[in-house]
Every structure is written in C-alpha cells, then in structure tokens.
Design an enzyme around this catalytic site. Structure first.
Site, PDB file in Angstrom:
ATOM      1  CG  HIS A  96      -0.354  -0.175   2.534  1.00 48.82           C
ATOM      2  ND1 HIS A  96       0.121  -1.398   2.977  1.00 48.82           N
ATOM      3  CD2 HIS A  96      -0.136   0.691   3.561  1.00 48.82           C
ATOM      4  CE1 HIS A  96       0.598  -1.273   4.211  1.00 48.82           C
ATOM      5  NE2 HIS A  96       0.467  -0.010   4.579  1.00 48.82           N
TER       6      HIS A  96
ATOM      7  CG  HIS B  11       1.294   5.278   3.855  1.00 55.91           C
ATOM      8  ND1 HIS B  11       0.383   5.170   4.878  1.00 55.91           N
ATOM      9  CD2 HIS B  11       2.040   4.153   3.930  1.00 55.91           C
ATOM     10  CE1 HIS B  11       0.587   4.052   5.543  1.00 55.91           C
ATOM     11  NE2 HIS B  11       1.591   3.405   4.994  1.00 55.91           N
TER      12      HIS B  11
END
Lengths: 152, 152
Positions: free
Chosen positions: B109, B111
């Site tokens: 993921h 950010h």
C-alpha cells in the site's frame, strides 16, 4: 534539458538536470528514454537510489501521466535489485513531494532506501507527531472532496 | 479475493483484502478494475489516503508489472486531489515496503500523506540515524550490482 532557474541564490540550475545532461557525474544504475536512476550522493543506507524523470518536473503531480508511468515502472523494476545489491530485507520507497514535505532538490525524485533490522525498522509514520483527532463528518467530507477532485 | 492466511495469531485474513471485498467498510475515494484508494483508518494527517492493488501482493516487487503500473497511475492521479482536499502544500508519498521497513499490513500500500508547514516539514530522511560511511569502491560495486540485477 537544463532546468529553469529557481529562486535560490545558491543554485542556478537543477542538479538532477545536470546529472541527466552528463554535466555532473553520477553512479547511474538504470536509464531509458524518459527516466534515470542513480545512487544518492548522500546515501541514508548502502544502495540508496533515486529515480527521476529526465525532464524537469518539480512535483509528482506535475509529471505528465505517461512519463509518471515510466518513472513508476522504473521504481518497480529497481526495488528488488536495490534490496538485493544491498543485502537488505526491505525498503522505504518514497517521494518527499514538495518543499513542505522536505523535498530539497526541486526535481521530482523517488527514493529507494534499503532497510535492515539493525536500522530500527521505523516506518514513515515516525516522521509525524501527534495524530489528528478527526470526526466522522470531517472524514466523510474530506473523502468526498478527494473523490470529487479525481479527474477521469 | 481473500488473502492467504498469515503467521499472525490475531489476524486470520488480510484487512485490505476484506476492504476490497466489502467485508470491512472504508471511505473509498477511488476505485477501478485493479486498484482502490481509501482513507487510512488511523490518519497521520487529514486526507491521509492509501492506494492498493485489489489483488493481494505483499511487497511492491511482488506486484505484477501491469498491476503495479495501475497502482502507480492511481497514486499519480490522487496526489493533487488529496493535497487539495486537505488544503495541504505538499505530501509524503511512500511505501513502507516490508516488515523491516515498518510495513504493518502485509498487502502492498502506498501512503499519500498531506503535509503542512506546521507539521515540521521533516523529510523521510528523518527516519534514519547516522549515515553510512561508504568508500568510492564500495559505491561503485553496489551500483554495478544494482545495474546487473535489473531485468530487461
């Protein structure tokens, strides 16, 4: 290929554009038509690598979509070789995107920084202090604003 | 779409895969065939957004190149709307890539964290302590190793 001048008395031209032009030497590890990757001259870890678009764009969002795709493809291609060459177990892959985020050279660049157990394993979260206290309505509103702002 | 199980007694399935499946609610700000973006449930700043591949891949380098391109296209597409919605001047755009880099959810993921003058503007560099003292030969060797490791 030389950047526009900046409002910095100590910096007539962009150092990364000068690297692209070959006017400043670098330890280049990858190059293609639109992107270049080289070792950071002030490494935070062995193998610390920077990936840049060859053309000058200051921020991530300033890079045209096609070239941004090329930059990210180069990042994706380099993460494993950088970790392997450094004997690292992980990496921090990051843009300081804008001066207020600590960006020092105003030419967008992605850091690939090898990480090791002995470096403490701190996440990017450790940059930040106290977390904001946000209510549900505020979160809903900001999510709506982001979604509305996405261009197709 | 549900992830493989992990060696974590407190976590049978991947929280991000459950978000993708709709089993856990999220404030989704963007979605397409292969990627999804939603507000971080523990934001470091207002508008803190995560971009993920819908399929489960633990690390950046595990994502197939095509899907990685999609993830990065979504990141590129969202940076400006996230900053704008938060009224931010900059952003930290980063993967904690691997547990030793502080990655907590083992589903890759990115950010996107809005940054503000008043948050201190620390770069990702502030994660790290003392810089390594590397000689020219060592730097040359590691650059060669990275270049040799890049697959065409």
């Amino acid at each position: 290929m030389i950047c526009e001048r900046f409002d910095r008395p100590d910096m007539d031209d962009c150092i990364f554009c000068q690297i692209v032009a070959g006017d400043i030497p670098s330890r280049t590890v990858y190059e293609d038509a639109t992107t270049m990757a080289f070792l950071d001259a002030n490494p935070l870890a062995p193998g610390h690598t920077l990936v840049i678009p060859k053309d000058h764009h200051e921020h991530v969002q300033d890079i045209p979509a096609g070239v941004a795709g090329d930059v990210f493809a180069t990042v994706h291609r380099l993460v494993a070789p950088v970790q392997d060459a450094a004997g690292a177990e992980a990496s921090t892959v990051a843009f300081n995107n804008g001066e207020v985020a600590g960006q020092e050279v105003p030419h967008a660049h992605c850091h690939i920084i090898p990480r090791f157990t002995e470096d403490g394993s701190a996440p990017i979260h450790s940059i930040f202090g106290e977390r904001p206290d946000l209510g549900d309505d505020e979160l809903d509103d900001i999510a709506d604003d982001i979604a509305d702002g996405v261009s197709d």
